[in-house]
Design an enzyme around this catalytic site. Structure first.
Site, PDB file in Angstrom:
ATOM      1  N   SER A  56      17.777  26.575  85.563  1.00 58.94           N
ATOM      2  CA  SER A  56      17.153  26.830  86.857  1.00 58.94           C
ATOM      3  C   SER A  56      18.052  26.521  88.040  1.00 58.94           C
ATOM      4  CB  SER A  56      15.859  26.025  86.981  1.00 58.94           C
ATOM      5  OG  SER A  56      16.127  24.654  86.792  1.00 58.94           O
ATOM      6  N   HIS A  95      16.829  19.718  90.674  1.00 59.89           N
ATOM      7  CA  HIS A  95      16.694  20.831  91.612  1.00 59.89           C
ATOM      8  C   HIS A  95      17.232  20.417  92.972  1.00 59.89           C
ATOM      9  CE1 HIS A  95      13.301  23.068  89.260  1.00 59.89           C
ATOM     10  NE2 HIS A  95      14.505  23.329  88.798  1.00 59.89           N
ATOM     11  N   ASP A 122       8.900  24.217  93.816  1.00 65.71           N
ATOM     12  CA  ASP A 122       8.437  23.496  92.633  1.00 65.71           C
ATOM     13  C   ASP A 122       6.982  23.072  92.668  1.00 65.71           C
ATOM     14  OD1 ASP A 122      11.587  21.742  92.098  1.00 65.71           O
ATOM     15  OD2 ASP A 122      10.907  23.741  91.544  1.00 65.71           O
TER      16      ASP A 122
END
Lengths: 180, 286
Positions: A56, A95, A122
């Site tokens: 990701s 992230h 998210d």
């Protein structure tokens, strides 16, 4: 392999030598462990070295990269790559920070994150009803990386048998090769 | 030295004076020769060769000749084993090292298994971690600078109690007066230092060298006046590894044991420079 068995038998007969070799092995293992603890101490982070498990964050980080974290930072800013854990979930996520809101009166900070390679932020990953992350959820900010070295960890995780085989073999060779 | 002996003429003991390398090869050959001489009935030959055949019964250790570390280890162990037939081993220093290792492992284990969750356990981690590395550092220092090439430490020989037999009724005195050597008929004295000081055995086997050096010296504490002459009072032997390993890597443990015993006898006889043993062998060849 016979030689290793022969060496083991010889070791077993001589208890003093056996104790010495076992302690030697323990010292090696503990050295690695204490370096890890030292890193934990310095970076104030529960897990100062993590492996990227998903894609990701491509193209910045690939699956199998190792990340070094530092949690001794006061504030995190927009654009920082952070590793955080959602309450009651085991696996930390890496992230990037998308939004930071700071309440001037209470000093409370709200954070929103998003993976570079994801289409949405998210919020779908957070706990039900949770819209923002807090500073305590953050395990650390990524400060360094080693490409692909973490593939070994991923393999060990996917096939747990490998862990025992590897550790067993290493232990055997250290016990039977007397360099001390 | 070996060449001199073989030129000495047709003495019947010539066969036993062959360099042990040949004996080793013969031994190696016998290993592969399944239908060789029946080892259980050795003839009463006058050479060591027959003894080697008899000892075929015991398995010879085989070492990869390129593996320097293993060879040194095998030689060191052989030396220690044969020396310990003569003097008792000293475990003090070894125990100190073991204790250090144990304590540092204990600290590491508390750091790992202390049931305190992370952020609060930081001070514990810090203390245990530093202590672990300090102790570990001390151990490394000891291994590198204090132990260096030492492989064995021994205690002084126990002083023999006075015996009713008249020939050795005098208990040994520190002044080094003559004592009867119970082993031989001659009046050689056993080195009195052996009763006062333990030994340190040092070995040196550089990488890619064929020579194994062994030094037997006394462990004399620094404040003892004899300390300055330690090196003069030590015996040293240098052997080519070909003396104890044949070309397939079979190790001649008995040969090493004999050589080490010879060296120890030199120390007992206070023959520090090897001159007297040279004289003795010259006498034999005349």
């Amino acid at each position: 392999m016979d030689k290793q068995v022969y060496e083991l038998k010889k070791l077993w007969a001589n208890k003093r030598q056996l104790t010495f070799q076992v302690l030697n092995l323990a010292m090696i293992v503990f050295s690695a462990l204490m370096i890890w603890k030292g890193l934990m101490f310095v970076t104030l982070s529960e897990s100062p070295v993590v492996v990227v498990l998903s894609g990701s964050m491509e193209p910045a980080f690939q699956r199998g990269d190792i990340l070094f974290l530092n949690n001794a930072v006061e504030e995190v800013h927009v654009g920082d790559v952070v590793v955080f854990k959602i309450k009651d979930r085991d696996i930390p996520i890496v992230h990037r920070i998308l939004k930071v809101h700071r309440n001037e009166t209470t000093g409370k900070v709200d954070l929103l994150t998003k993976g570079d390679n994801n289409r949405v932020d998210d919020r779908g990953l957070y706990a039900p009803g949770q819209l923002w992350l807090q500073r305590e959820d953050i395990l650390g900010r990524a400060t360094g990386t080693l490409r692909y070295v973490g593939m070994v960890t991923i393999a060990l995780n996917d096939y747990p048998v490998l862990k025992y085989v590897l550790v067993g073999l290493m232990g055997l060779f250290v016990l039977t090769s007397k360099e001390g | 030295m070996a060449k001199k002996k073989s030129k000495s003429g047709s003495s019947p003991t010539k066969a036993s004076q062959d360099p042990p390398v040949l004996q080793g090869v013969a031994v190696g050959a016998n290993e592969s020769d399944a239908s060789g001489a029946d080892p259980s009935t050795p003839t009463k030959g006058n050479s060591d060769y027959e003894d080697e055949v008899a000892e075929e019964e015991m398995e010879l250790l085989q070492v990869d000749l390129g593996d320097m570390i293993k060879m040194k280890q095998v030689l060191d162990e052989g030396v220690s084993a044969s020396l310990l037939d003569h003097v008792p081993e000293n475990y003090q220093w070894d125990n100190v090292k073991l204790l250090l290792m144990f304590v540092s492992c204990a600290f590491a284990m508390t750091a790992q298994f202390a049931p305190i969750p992370f952020p609060e356990s930081r001070p514990v981690l810090g203390v245990c971690g530093t202590l672990y590395f300090v102790l570990s550092g001390i151990l490394q220092f000891i291994t590198t600078f204090i132990d260096k090439d030492m492989i064995l430490l021994t205690n002084p020989l126990p002083k023999p109690t006075s015996v009713k037999d008249e020939s050795n009724s005098n208990p040994p005195k520190k002044s080094g007066s003559n004592k009867a050597d119970t082993n031989t008929n001659s009046s050689t004295t056993i080195n009195p230092l052996l009763y006062e000081y333990g030994l340190r055995v040092r070995s040196n086997f550089p990488r890619f060298s064929e020579f194994y050096t062994m030094i037997l010296e006394f462990r004399i504490p620094k404040d003892d006046p004899l300390h300055s002459s330690i090196e003069e009072k030590s015996v040293k032997a240098v052997w080519s590894v070909g003396k104890f390993f044949d070309k397939e890597g079979y190790f001649d443990e008995v040969g090493l044991s004999n050589e080490v015993t010879k060296l120890f006898k030199r120390l007992e006889a206070q023959d520090y420079n090897g001159k007297e043993s040279d004289k003795a062998s010259k006498k034999k060849t005349e």
